[in-house]
Motif scaffolding. Structure first.
Motif, PDB file in Angstrom:
ATOM      1  N   PRO A 254       0.811  -1.227   0.000  1.00 49.93           N
ATOM      2  CA  PRO A 254       0.000   0.000   0.000  1.00 49.93           C
ATOM      3  C   PRO A 254       0.838   1.268   0.000  1.00 49.93           C
ATOM      4  CG  PRO A 254      -0.818  -1.571   1.632  1.00 49.93           C
ATOM      5  CD  PRO A 254       0.499  -2.101   1.145  1.00 49.93           C
ATOM      6  N   TRP A 255       2.118   1.162   0.363  1.00 53.82           N
ATOM      7  CA  TRP A 255       2.986   2.339   0.392  1.00 53.82           C
ATOM      8  C   TRP A 255       3.807   2.478  -0.892  1.00 53.82           C
ATOM      9  CZ3 TRP A 255       2.694  -1.495   4.002  1.00 53.82           C
ATOM     10  CH2 TRP A 255       3.691  -2.474   3.999  1.00 53.82           C
ATOM     11  N   GLY A 256       3.507   1.672  -1.916  1.00 52.31           N
ATOM     12  CA  GLY A 256       4.060   1.914  -3.232  1.00 52.31           C
ATOM     13  C   GLY A 256       5.387   1.263  -3.538  1.00 52.31           C
ATOM     14  N   THR A 257       5.705   0.144  -2.888  1.00 51.04           N
ATOM     15  CA  THR A 257       6.904  -0.601  -3.240  1.00 51.04           C
ATOM     16  C   THR A 257       6.511  -1.917  -3.906  1.00 51.04           C
ATOM     17  OG1 THR A 257       7.026  -1.563  -1.005  1.00 51.04           O
ATOM     18  CG2 THR A 257       8.328   0.423  -1.439  1.00 51.04           C
ATOM     19  N   TYR A 258       7.480  -2.504  -4.571  1.00 53.39           N
ATOM     20  CA  TYR A 258       7.286  -3.730  -5.361  1.00 53.39           C
ATOM     21  C   TYR A 258       7.868  -4.907  -4.582  1.00 53.39           C
ATOM     22  CZ  TYR A 258       7.583  -6.721  -9.586  1.00 53.39           C
ATOM     23  OH  TYR A 258       7.458  -7.722 -10.535  1.00 53.39           O
ATOM     24  N   LEU A 259       7.158  -6.025  -4.558  1.00 52.42           N
ATOM     25  CA  LEU A 259       7.597  -7.223  -3.861  1.00 52.42           C
ATOM     26  C   LEU A 259       7.899  -8.312  -4.885  1.00 52.42           C
ATOM     27  CD1 LEU A 259       4.994  -7.266  -0.928  1.00 52.42           C
ATOM     28  CD2 LEU A 259       7.281  -6.240  -0.953  1.00 52.42           C
ATOM     29  N   ALA A 360      -7.426  -3.719   4.825  1.00 51.77           N
ATOM     30  CA  ALA A 360      -8.704  -3.350   5.433  1.00 51.77           C
ATOM     31  C   ALA A 360      -8.811  -1.839   5.577  1.00 51.77           C
ATOM     32  CB  ALA A 360      -8.846  -4.025   6.801  1.00 51.77           C
ATOM     33  N   ASP A 361     -10.015  -1.374   5.850  1.00 48.61           N
ATOM     34  CA  ASP A 361     -10.244   0.062   5.960  1.00 48.61           C
ATOM     35  C   ASP A 361      -9.454   0.688   7.096  1.00 48.61           C
ATOM     36  OD1 ASP A 361     -12.006  -0.192   3.852  1.00 48.61           O
ATOM     37  OD2 ASP A 361     -13.788  -0.304   5.126  1.00 48.61           O
ATOM     38  N   ASP A 362      -9.161  -0.098   8.135  1.00 46.24           N
ATOM     39  CA  ASP A 362      -8.449   0.449   9.282  1.00 46.24           C
ATOM     40  C   ASP A 362      -6.932   0.367   9.135  1.00 46.24           C
ATOM     41  OD1 ASP A 362      -7.948  -2.254   9.597  1.00 46.24           O
ATOM     42  OD2 ASP A 362      -8.805  -2.398  11.622  1.00 46.24           O
ATOM     43  N   GLY A 363      -6.422  -0.055   7.968  1.00 47.07           N
ATOM     44  CA  GLY A 363      -4.992  -0.148   7.742  1.00 47.07           C
ATOM     45  C   GLY A 363      -4.377  -1.484   8.084  1.00 47.07           C
ATOM     46  N   SER A 364      -5.128  -2.388   8.691  1.00 51.71           N
ATOM     47  CA  SER A 364      -4.612  -3.735   8.918  1.00 51.71           C
ATOM     48  C   SER A 364      -4.568  -4.477   7.592  1.00 51.71           C
ATOM     49  CB  SER A 364      -5.472  -4.493   9.934  1.00 51.71           C
ATOM     50  OG  SER A 364      -6.801  -4.622   9.465  1.00 51.71           O
ATOM     51  N   MET A 365      -3.719  -5.483   7.500  1.00 50.97           N
ATOM     52  CA  MET A 365      -3.518  -6.113   6.194  1.00 50.97           C
ATOM     53  C   MET A 365      -2.975  -7.518   6.350  1.00 50.97           C
ATOM     54  SD  MET A 365      -0.090  -4.002   5.111  1.00 50.97           S
ATOM     55  CE  MET A 365      -0.397  -2.698   6.299  1.00 50.97           C
ATOM     56  N   HIS A 387      -1.014   0.067   8.326  1.00 51.56           N
ATOM     57  CA  HIS A 387      -0.545   1.060   7.364  1.00 51.56           C
ATOM     58  C   HIS A 387      -1.196   2.405   7.631  1.00 51.56           C
ATOM     59  CE1 HIS A 387       0.458   3.118   3.720  1.00 51.56           C
ATOM     60  NE2 HIS A 387      -0.786   3.088   3.259  1.00 51.56           N
ATOM     61  N   ASP A 388      -0.363   3.440   7.657  1.00 52.19           N
ATOM     62  CA  ASP A 388      -0.842   4.804   7.801  1.00 52.19           C
ATOM     63  C   ASP A 388      -0.635   5.514   6.464  1.00 52.19           C
ATOM     64  OD1 ASP A 388      -1.426   7.419   8.373  1.00 52.19           O
ATOM     65  OD2 ASP A 388       0.057   7.654   9.973  1.00 52.19           O
ATOM     66  N   PRO A 389      -1.702   5.769   5.705  1.00 52.26           N
ATOM     67  CA  PRO A 389      -1.534   6.381   4.383  1.00 52.26           C
ATOM     68  C   PRO A 389      -0.925   7.777   4.441  1.00 52.26           C
ATOM     69  CG  PRO A 389      -3.853   6.317   5.014  1.00 52.26           C
ATOM     70  CD  PRO A 389      -3.116   5.496   6.019  1.00 52.26           C
ATOM     71  N   ASP A 390      -0.982   8.418   5.605  1.00 50.04           N
ATOM     72  CA  ASP A 390      -0.381   9.742   5.746  1.00 50.04           C
ATOM     73  C   ASP A 390       1.116   9.682   6.027  1.00 50.04           C
ATOM     74  OD1 ASP A 390      -2.851  11.019   5.370  1.00 50.04           O
ATOM     75  OD2 ASP A 390      -3.352  10.791   7.496  1.00 50.04           O
ATOM     76  N   ASN A 391       1.620   8.485   6.309  1.00 53.59           N
ATOM     77  CA  ASN A 391       3.047   8.321   6.592  1.00 53.59           C
ATOM     78  C   ASN A 391       3.540   7.035   5.936  1.00 53.59           C
ATOM     79  OD1 ASN A 391       5.623   8.597   7.584  1.00 53.59           O
ATOM     80  ND2 ASN A 391       5.077   8.187   9.720  1.00 53.59           N
ATOM     81  N   PRO A 392       3.509   6.978   4.588  1.00 52.98           N
ATOM     82  CA  PRO A 392       3.817   5.719   3.900  1.00 52.98           C
ATOM     83  C   PRO A 392       5.238   5.229   4.130  1.00 52.98           C
ATOM     84  CG  PRO A 392       3.648   7.547   2.342  1.00 52.98           C
ATOM     85  CD  PRO A 392       3.155   8.054   3.651  1.00 52.98           C
ATOM     86  N   ARG A 393       6.198   6.120   4.305  1.00 51.05           N
ATOM     87  CA  ARG A 393       7.577   5.669   4.513  1.00 51.05           C
ATOM     88  C   ARG A 393       7.704   4.887   5.816  1.00 51.05           C
ATOM     89  NH1 ARG A 393      12.327   5.997   2.238  1.00 51.05           N
ATOM     90  NH2 ARG A 393      11.429   7.187   0.526  1.00 51.05           N
ATOM     91  N   ALA A 394       6.974   5.302   6.858  1.00 55.52           N
ATOM     92  CA  ALA A 394       7.022   4.572   8.129  1.00 55.52           C
ATOM     93  C   ALA A 394       6.454   3.173   7.987  1.00 55.52           C
ATOM     94  CB  ALA A 394       6.266   5.349   9.200  1.00 55.52           C
ATOM     95  N   SER A 395       5.540   2.977   7.024  1.00 53.18           N
ATOM     96  CA  SER A 395       4.923   1.659   6.855  1.00 53.18           C
ATOM     97  C   SER A 395       5.910   0.598   6.390  1.00 53.18           C
ATOM     98  CB  SER A 395       3.764   1.750   5.857  1.00 53.18           C
ATOM     99  OG  SER A 395       2.698   2.506   6.376  1.00 53.18           O
ATOM    100  N   LEU A 398       6.772  -2.258   8.577  1.00 56.41           N
ATOM    101  CA  LEU A 398       5.736  -3.228   8.943  1.00 56.41           C
ATOM    102  C   LEU A 398       6.083  -4.645   8.505  1.00 56.41           C
ATOM    103  CD1 LEU A 398       2.523  -1.184   8.072  1.00 56.41           C
ATOM    104  CD2 LEU A 398       3.476  -1.635  10.344  1.00 56.41           C
ATOM    105  N   LEU A 399       6.833  -4.789   7.419  1.00 58.01           N
ATOM    106  CA  LEU A 399       7.119  -6.131   6.910  1.00 58.01           C
ATOM    107  C   LEU A 399       8.289  -6.789   7.618  1.00 58.01           C
ATOM    108  CD1 LEU A 399       6.506  -5.641   3.089  1.00 58.01           C
ATOM    109  CD2 LEU A 399       4.924  -6.348   4.894  1.00 58.01           C
ATOM    110  N   ASP A 400       8.822  -6.138   8.646  1.00 55.86           N
ATOM    111  CA  ASP A 400       9.891  -6.735   9.446  1.00 55.86           C
ATOM    112  C   ASP A 400       9.387  -7.380  10.722  1.00 55.86           C
ATOM    113  OD1 ASP A 400      12.011  -6.219   7.737  1.00 55.86           O
ATOM    114  OD2 ASP A 400      12.365  -4.215   8.565  1.00 55.86           O
ATOM    115  N   LYS A 401       8.096  -7.205  11.019  1.00 56.28           N
ATOM    116  CA  LYS A 401       7.523  -7.802  12.225  1.00 56.28           C
ATOM    117  C   LYS A 401       6.110  -8.279  11.909  1.00 56.28           C
ATOM    118  CE  LYS A 401      10.086  -5.050  15.637  1.00 56.28           C
ATOM    119  NZ  LYS A 401       9.974  -4.116  16.785  1.00 56.28           N
TER     120      LYS A 401
END
Length: 656
Positions: A254-259, A360-365, A387-395, A398-401
């Protein structure tokens, strides 16, 4: 140039390597036909086919799709077919082929494969696979980046095929220059696209363009970064990896990176020490070779990183841990050409096809994956945070935990996600899992102990944008009945054609731990179909498709209107695909279950990779390893894996 038979033999060999059964939960060799039939009767009596019967009943319904706005194209069964066909009113054009320039200083492709490895590093890699279009926020409908995986290589990469020199011990010697070119042809291409004044997409040799390959430096991230089991003689700190391998399907965050996902990495390594190989579950359970050479490529003959035989005289015993550094999700920032790709160890080590996000709408995924081999599992990873759409870099952290789960599909149509957490249930030191890092490193072995459902080659996953229903393609498994018990999700002992499952998470929540599931369809021939000799097709090869028949579903994706697009990877020369012919792109209405054939590719090719422009008026798909001369289609030019661009002549939305 390698001839057509050599081309086919190569892909048959790769297929055999990729599809070996590595799950020890498989049935013993003595499990015979009598037991298969007996098991099938028992399943029927237990009501295990209830979800299958639901799919069959839908096949005979009269509901007509309101989503599919195109006429089907015909199947192509000729072994000389060398084109891409789309419906009337559509146009399909070769857009980006192996050898095309990616970077501004790249040479023009010569046509005879005589480029060296330095040139290949500047050009499009081989065997295009998963891909995604990333729009620029300033002009999303007219400007973006196309990111494309290059899964592996074809014999046509070299002028006369790969050069090998056999040794007396059965090993094979390669040349350094050829191996470097093969390593350069793996990986990912990032290319910039713009619409011109006439509305046509064009490639741009701009600053965003990038080639990522098996020679690109990367960083390990998450729980296994710096772990002793990741340390090698060339990386004693266990944090820096060179390259990525066998990137098949993919995902987008959701923060715009490729997996990019590393699938059949086991084909590239060898551990020649049988005693050491036998005590390393991370080698055994993932199929690391234990012969004289790696199973196909023999890179280890010139690149010691791929020789995982322990070397006691070297730090960390040489490169015995190098295979542990592959099999991960690789996160890439397409908009930062200077960024270092990250291998995300919290998501677990698999022969992973894809990593598809449900938000999900609340940012859980959750991120869903298939592990593509006979008898392997369906997975999901749930990050600890949101995920916080207002702070995508911080997201990105999330994939480390998070927690990795494997799926169990029960006979009553319910399913459950089994958590891979050290110390819970059988995942203890006594069973070979001393810590959470060991669980993630041998996720397959952990799921074995938990009782996840062995599946018939789980491949791509797709999540509906309308209701978050999840679909997974199970490509095929003709050995099901002789290797694993039949079950409701995998009901055919001779599963030549595969199936598609779908499920709804409880409450529609990606983070739910239980779900309702069903068989969306069984691939195969229509009732009454005839084989090549004019006889009725065997009952076990009949599917439940309402519409155009196909075999071996592989790629899956949804468009914004909720159409499910299905790509196939069947052996078109096999007797059981007589009526399907060349591989296809089809489109299904999830409500009516109607399926229509939208595209047919050239003989010898897999149809894979799929993405759209944001306005859904342009579709890109990939033609991987065409067998004759595509895209020149002149009968003699060297065939090239190619990204194909598809548009409507009236400029409308694809499929509508």
């Amino acid at each position: 140039m390698p001839d057509r038979q050599q081309h086919q033999d190569f892909h048959n060999a790769i297929e055999a390597c990729d599809d070996r059964i590595l799950n020890p939960r498989g049935l013993p060799d003595s499990f015979g036909r009598r037991q298969v039939l007996k098991g099938g009767l028992a399943l029927s009596m237990m009501g295990l086919f209830a979800p299958l019967l639901t799919a069959c009943q839908n096949q005979t319904g009269t509901q007509t799709s309101t989503l599919l706005g195109f006429a089907s194209v015909a199947a192509q069964t000729s072994d000389s077919f060398d084109q891409v066909v789309v419906p009337a009113g559509y146009r399909a054009e070769p857009f980006f082929s192996w050898g095309d320039p990616v970077l501004p200083n790249a040479p023009i492709w010569r046509g005879d494969a005589s480029e060296d490895w330095q040139a290949q590093l500047l050009q499009a890699g081989d065997n295009h696979d998963g891909m995604h279009f990333f729009p620029f926020a300033s002009d999303p409908d007219n400007h973006g980046l196309l990111v494309i995986n290059h899964e592996y290589i074809n014999p046509t990469l070299h002028p006369d095929g790969a050069t090998e020199y056999p040794h007396a011990d059965g090993s094979r010697q390669r040349t350094l220059q050829e191996v470097l070119k093969e390593q350069a042809a793996h990986g990912i291409s990032i290319i910039e696209l713009k619409r011109n004044d006439s509305g046509r997409w064009q490639r741009v040799l701009g600053d965003y363009n990038r080639r990522i390959s098996s020679l690109t430096p990367m960083r390990l991230s998450g729980p296994l970064a710096g772990d002793p089991r990741m340390c090698t003689a060339s990386d004693p700190g266990g944090r820096d990896v060179i390259g990525t391998l066998n990137n098949c399907a993919m995902g987008v965050t959701p923060w715009g990176t490729y997996l990019a996902c590393e699938e059949n990495f086991h084909n590239y390594f060898v551990n020649r020490d049988p005693n050491d190989h036998a005590i390393r579950p991370e080698h055994q359970r993932y199929g690391i070779g234990n012969g004289a050479s790696s199973r196909y490529y023999a890179w280890e003959s010139v690149d010691p990183r791929f020789d995982a035989t322990p070397q006691p005289e070297q730090p960390h015993q040489g490169h015995v841990n190098e295979p542990n550094r592959f099999g991960w999700v690789v996160e890439i920032d397409p908009f930062d050409p200077q960024s270092t790709p990250r291998k995300l160890t919290a998501m677990g080590r698999l022969g992973r096809e894809c990593s598809v996000c449900s938000l999900a709408d609340d940012g859980s995924m959750a991120f869903y994956s298939g592990d593509d081999a006979r008898g392997e599992y369906v997975w999901k990873f749930i990050p600890d945070g949101r995920h916080d759409p207002d702070n995508p870099r911080a997201s990105r952290a999330l994939l480390d935990k998070g927690t990795l789960y494997a799926a169990r599909f029960d006979a009553d149509g319910r399913g459950h996600w089994l958590a891979l957490i050290h110390g819970q249930g059988p995942l203890t030191a006594a069973n070979g899992f001393p810590d959470q890092q060991a669980v993630l490193l041998n996720a397959r072995g952990a799921a074995d102990l938990l009782g996840a459902t062995p599946m018939d080659r789980p491949e791509w996953v797709a999540v509906s944008p309308l209701n978050r229903d999840v679909y997974v393609s199970l490509t095929n498994n003709h050995q099901r009945g002789s290797t694993f018990a039949l079950d409701a999700a995998n009901p055919r002992p001779n599963n030549q054609h595969g199936q598609i499952l779908r499920w709804s998470e409880d409450g529609g929540l990606p983070t739910a731990l239980s779900f309702d599931w069903e068989l969306f369809l069984l691939a195969g021939d229509a009732p009454g179909a005839l084989d090549a000799d004019g006889y009725p097709v065997a009952e076990e090869l009949i599917g439940t498709i309402r519409g155009d028949s196909f075999s071996s579903p592989d790629g899956l994706a949804f468009d914004a209107d909720g159409r499910l697009w299905i790509q196939t990877d069947a052996d078109e020369s096999a007797p059981h695909t007589h009526n399907m012919g060349c591989n296809q792109l089809l489109c299904a209405d999830p409500n009516s279950r109607e399926v229509r054939r939208f595209l047919v590719g050239p003989w010898g090719a897999e149809i894979t990779g799929i993405t759209w422009s944001p306005d859904y008026r342009t579709l890109w798909i990939n033609v991987q390893h065409p067998g004759i001369s595509y895209p020149a289609s002149d009968g003699h030019s060297r065939p090239r894996s190619t990204t194909v661009m598809i548009t409507r002549e009236d400029g409308g939305i694809i499929g509508a």
